[in-house]
Design an enzyme around this catalytic site. Structure first.
Site, PDB file in Angstrom:
ATOM      1  CG  HIS A   8      -4.740  16.335 -16.000  1.00  0.00           C
ATOM      2  ND1 HIS A   8      -4.366  17.641 -16.172  1.00  0.00           N
ATOM      3  CD2 HIS A   8      -5.107  15.896 -17.235  1.00  0.00           C
ATOM      4  CE1 HIS A   8      -4.484  17.981 -17.447  1.00  0.00           C
ATOM      5  NE2 HIS A   8      -4.932  16.938 -18.111  1.00  0.00           N
ATOM      6  CG  ASP A  30     -13.455  11.356 -13.025  1.00  0.00           C
ATOM      7  OD1 ASP A  30     -12.360  11.410 -12.423  1.00  0.00           O
ATOM      8  OD2 ASP A  30     -13.683  12.015 -14.064  1.00  0.00           O
TER       9      ASP A  30
HETATM   10  C1  BDR Z   1      -9.361  16.013 -15.252  1.00  0.00           C
HETATM   11  O1  BDR Z   1     -10.454  15.552 -16.048  1.00  0.00           O
HETATM   12  C2  BDR Z   1     -10.466  14.135 -16.063  1.00  0.00           C
HETATM   13  O2  BDR Z   1     -10.637  13.663 -17.333  1.00  0.00           O
HETATM   14  C3  BDR Z   1      -9.121  13.690 -15.576  1.00  0.00           C
HETATM   15  O3  BDR Z   1      -9.219  12.439 -14.925  1.00  0.00           O
HETATM   16  C4  BDR Z   1      -8.714  14.784 -14.639  1.00  0.00           C
HETATM   17  O4  BDR Z   1      -9.252  14.568 -13.367  1.00  0.00           O
HETATM   18  C5  BDR Z   1      -8.422  16.816 -16.131  1.00  0.00           C
HETATM   19  O5  BDR Z   1      -9.068  17.955 -16.591  1.00  0.00           O
HETATM   20 CA    CA Z   2     -10.183  12.419 -12.786  1.00  0.00          CA
END
Ligand code: BDR
Ligand code: CA
Length: 315
Positions: free
Chosen positions: A246, A9
């Site tokens: 992340h 995303d």
């Molecule tokens: C996840 O949520 C999204 O906002 C970030 O890209 C990551 O994949 C972290 O919780």
């Molecule tokens: Ca993400």
């Protein structure tokens, strides 16, 4: 060579994961599929195309647009306070002349799984909706791909959108549970490890100093995008010019599994409830519930992970 299909995303941390994968000599990105989350699926595809061009990768990376919302209910909308109005921290990077495929993300996933039968790693960095849709169309998918590595969920660390749920799972719990129970060899890179790995403003300065000349556009992009992400983390999590890593951590786990310690546990995703929807429920009892076993990352060498991430962009 590791053959990877990335589902994202495409927000700020997704973009670092994508650039990292595109820069690795030991990785071939066979394509990128996009979904809703940090931004909408079309914007995520546009961002991905811009990043592919920015990376200077010397092979073609097709991009397919996917799900616009979860399997059940409505998408709550993008998060401009975290990822900017364009999903990539309002950074301005050149548009690409490459267009997204006409093919839907789920069909592209199935086609690549067949083309690279037994060799493909699916790396999901957002909601698992595209993968769940692909599974619904092709139940043989777990046999066709090598494995799935996903950024999402949490085992013991607190959630980041509710007390117990992480955004990628909470954003489509039904899709996540379908994928987790489908029979894939599957590894969860959740908040237990991603929160332990920190990217700092000093790291960006180091990149500015030591990045390979051909990676200058990438560093200039990061210098534009990261301040917003640091600001959100300062306001929300009291992080002074640093942030969790992340999505890049999922990619790091693929290229260097020794960075993490995993534990095999049966798990389901809570799809109901008032307080626990989107929680990854693990069962540590001697006679656990009937659920598929996941490889859950429980620890990480954070210093080494960041060094591996950054040095990929250096001379
Ligand atoms: C996840 O949520 C999204 O906002 C970030 O890209 C990551 O994949 C972290 O919780
Ligand atoms: Ca993400």
């Amino acid at each position: 060579m590791k053959y990877i299909l990335i589902d994202a995303d495409t927000g700020i941390d997704d973009s670092i994961a994508i650039l990292f994968a595109l820069k690795r000599k030991d990785v071939r990105v066979v394509g990128i599929t996009t979904g809703f989350g940090n931004t909408n699926a079309r914007q995520a595809a546009d961002n991905s195309l811009r990043l592919i061009q920015l990376s200077g990768v010397d092979y073609e990376v097709p991009v397919a647009v996917g799900a616009t919302g979860p399997l059940v209910g409505e998408w709550e909308g993008p998060v401009p306070h975290i990822h900017g109005h364009n999903g990539i921290g309002d950074a301005q990077i050149p548009a690409s002349s490459q267009q997204p495929l006409e093919e839907a993300a789920c069909d592209f996933i199935i086609r690549m799984a067949k083309e690279y039968e037994g060799k493909l790693t699916l790396v999901t960095l957002g909601r698992m909706t595209n993968l769940a849709l692909a599974l619904q169309k092709e139940p043989e998918l777990p046999r066709l791909v090598k494995n799935v590595v996903f950024m999402g969920g949490t085992y013991h660390a607190p959630g980041n959108v509710t007390p117990v749920a992480e955004a990628n799972i909470a954003g489509d719990p039904e899709a996540a549970d379908q994928v987790l129970q489908a029979g894939f060899d599957i590894t969860m890179v959740g908040l237990d490890v991603t929160q332990k790995v920190r990217l700092t403003a000093e790291h960006i300065e180091k990149l500015d100093k030591y990045a390979a000349p051909e990676n200058r556009p990438i560093v200039d992009y990061l210098k534009q995008a990261m301040p917003l992400y640091f600001r959100f983390n300062r306001q929300q999590n009291n992080c002074l010019d640093h942030c969790p890593v992340h999505d890049p951590m999922a990619m790091l786990t693929v290229v260097d599994p020794a960075l993490v310690t995993t534990r095999r546990m049966p798990a389901r995703v809570e799809c109901g409830g008032n307080f626990c929807r989107g929680m990854v429920v693990t069962d540590l009892r001697e006679y656990p519930m009937d659920a598929q076993y996941l490889n859950i990352c429980v620890d990480v060498d954070g210093r080494k992970a960041v060094e591996e991430l950054l040095t990929t962009f250096m001379d």
